[in-house]
Design a protein around this motif. Structure first.
Motif, PDB file in Angstrom:
ATOM      1  N   PHE A 110       0.812  -1.212   0.000  1.00 19.49           N
ATOM      2  CA  PHE A 110       0.000   0.000   0.000  1.00 19.49           C
ATOM      3  C   PHE A 110       0.844   1.260   0.000  1.00 19.49           C
ATOM      4  O   PHE A 110       1.927   1.297   0.582  1.00 19.49           O
ATOM      5  CB  PHE A 110      -0.901   0.025   1.250  1.00 19.49           C
ATOM      6  N   GLU A 111       0.295   2.315  -0.619  1.00 23.00           N
ATOM      7  CA  GLU A 111       0.872   3.647  -0.498  1.00 23.00           C
ATOM      8  C   GLU A 111       0.533   4.175   0.891  1.00 23.00           C
ATOM      9  O   GLU A 111      -0.434   3.726   1.518  1.00 23.00           O
ATOM     10  CB  GLU A 111       0.296   4.571  -1.564  1.00 23.00           C
ATOM     11  N   VAL A 121      -6.680   7.218   3.904  1.00 19.67           N
ATOM     12  CA  VAL A 121      -8.012   7.088   3.313  1.00 19.67           C
ATOM     13  C   VAL A 121      -8.873   8.195   3.924  1.00 19.67           C
ATOM     14  O   VAL A 121      -8.968   8.297   5.153  1.00 19.67           O
ATOM     15  CB  VAL A 121      -8.621   5.693   3.607  1.00 19.67           C
ATOM     16  N   ARG A 147      -4.622   2.678  -0.892  1.00 16.38           N
ATOM     17  CA  ARG A 147      -4.278   2.791  -2.310  1.00 16.38           C
ATOM     18  C   ARG A 147      -3.165   1.804  -2.594  1.00 16.38           C
ATOM     19  O   ARG A 147      -2.162   1.770  -1.892  1.00 16.38           O
ATOM     20  CB  ARG A 147      -3.848   4.216  -2.634  1.00 16.38           C
ATOM     21  N   THR A 197      -0.684   7.022   1.601  1.00 19.65           N
ATOM     22  CA  THR A 197      -1.761   8.008   1.518  1.00 19.65           C
ATOM     23  C   THR A 197      -2.935   7.613   2.417  1.00 19.65           C
ATOM     24  O   THR A 197      -3.498   6.524   2.262  1.00 19.65           O
ATOM     25  CB  THR A 197      -2.275   8.107   0.062  1.00 19.65           C
ATOM     26  N   HIS A 216     -14.244   2.358  -4.520  1.00 17.40           N
ATOM     27  CA  HIS A 216     -13.640   3.663  -4.223  1.00 17.40           C
ATOM     28  C   HIS A 216     -12.202   3.746  -4.738  1.00 17.40           C
ATOM     29  O   HIS A 216     -11.458   4.668  -4.376  1.00 17.40           O
ATOM     30  CB  HIS A 216     -13.682   3.930  -2.713  1.00 17.40           C
ATOM     31  N   GLY A 217     -11.802   2.784  -5.556  1.00 18.36           N
ATOM     32  CA  GLY A 217     -10.472   2.815  -6.144  1.00 18.36           C
ATOM     33  C   GLY A 217      -9.360   2.391  -5.206  1.00 18.36           C
ATOM     34  O   GLY A 217      -8.191   2.690  -5.423  1.00 18.36           O
ATOM     35  N   LEU A 218      -9.723   1.663  -4.145  1.00 20.60           N
ATOM     36  CA  LEU A 218      -8.743   1.229  -3.150  1.00 20.60           C
ATOM     37  C   LEU A 218      -8.522  -0.273  -3.227  1.00 20.60           C
ATOM     38  O   LEU A 218      -9.404  -1.023  -3.641  1.00 20.60           O
ATOM     39  CB  LEU A 218      -9.219   1.604  -1.735  1.00 20.60           C
ATOM     40  N   LYS A 278       0.019  -0.022  -4.090  1.00 17.95           N
ATOM     41  CA  LYS A 278       1.310   0.329  -4.708  1.00 17.95           C
ATOM     42  C   LYS A 278       1.427  -0.530  -5.942  1.00 17.95           C
ATOM     43  O   LYS A 278       1.591  -1.737  -5.850  1.00 17.95           O
ATOM     44  CB  LYS A 278       2.457  -0.026  -3.752  1.00 17.95           C
ATOM     45  N   THR A 319     -14.632   8.476   3.053  1.00 20.21           N
ATOM     46  CA  THR A 319     -14.502   7.190   2.354  1.00 20.21           C
ATOM     47  C   THR A 319     -14.515   6.044   3.358  1.00 20.21           C
ATOM     48  O   THR A 319     -15.150   5.010   3.123  1.00 20.21           O
ATOM     49  CB  THR A 319     -13.221   7.163   1.496  1.00 20.21           C
TER      50      THR A 319
END
Length: 163
Positions: free
Chosen positions: A16-17, A21, A142, A19, A104-106, A144, A25
């Motif tokens: 994972f990045e 959440v 998110r 960043t 949610h793009g995760l 990696k 979300t």
């Protein structure tokens, strides 16, 4: 994202990045768990959204195959009260959480809870009251890089008619 797209796009992500959440979300993802089907509408679930790095690192240390939880910016612990269908209900909620994360793009990864020797330690760490059982830990964030698709059996191998 349309439902079938989310189902087809879902991958287990273990990298994972950093960043975070967004809180909104997180709420939407957990709410998807709350909206899962449940036997006799008992709704035995309780969700703990863990974002604190120290707690995620502690969870990663407890979960035998969940070391990557430390790097995920969010881990949702799914607990259920012991009812007739608590495990089924908790698994349905966990599946909803994972699909909502995908929508949610995760990325996410389901880490086993029930029947694992660390389940009671996780419950103690997160302050779960007696009588709640750990169903799953879900690492979310998110991804990696892109997660490679894994081979799936063709529908013709698993779909049967009347028998």
């Amino acid at each position: 994202m349309e439902t079938m797209e989310a189902i087809a796009a879902r991958r287990s992500v273990r990298s994972f990045e950093a960043t975070p959440v967004p809180r909104e979300t997180v709420e939407r993802i957990v709410d998807a768990g709350r909206l899962a089907p449940t036997g006799v509408n008992v709704q035995p679930w309780h969700f703990v959204a863990v974002t604190a790095g120290e707690t995620r690192r502690a969870l990663a240390g407890l979960a035998t195959r969940g070391g990557f939880i430390a790097d995920a910016p969010l881990c949702v612990a799914v607990f259920c009260a012991e009812t007739n269908y608590w495990l089924e209900d908790g698994c349905a909620a966990t599946a909803n959480i994972i699909l909502a994360a995908t929508a949610h793009g995760l990325g996410s990864c389901w880490v086993a809870g029930e029947k694992k020797p660390y389940a009671r330690d996780v419950a103690r760490l997160l302050g779960a009251p007696a009588g709640l059982r750990l169903v799953a830990l879900v690492a979310i964030g998110r991804a990696k890089g892109a997660a490679a698709p894994v081979p799936k059996k063709p529908l013709s191998d698993v779909r049967h008619g009347e028998r």
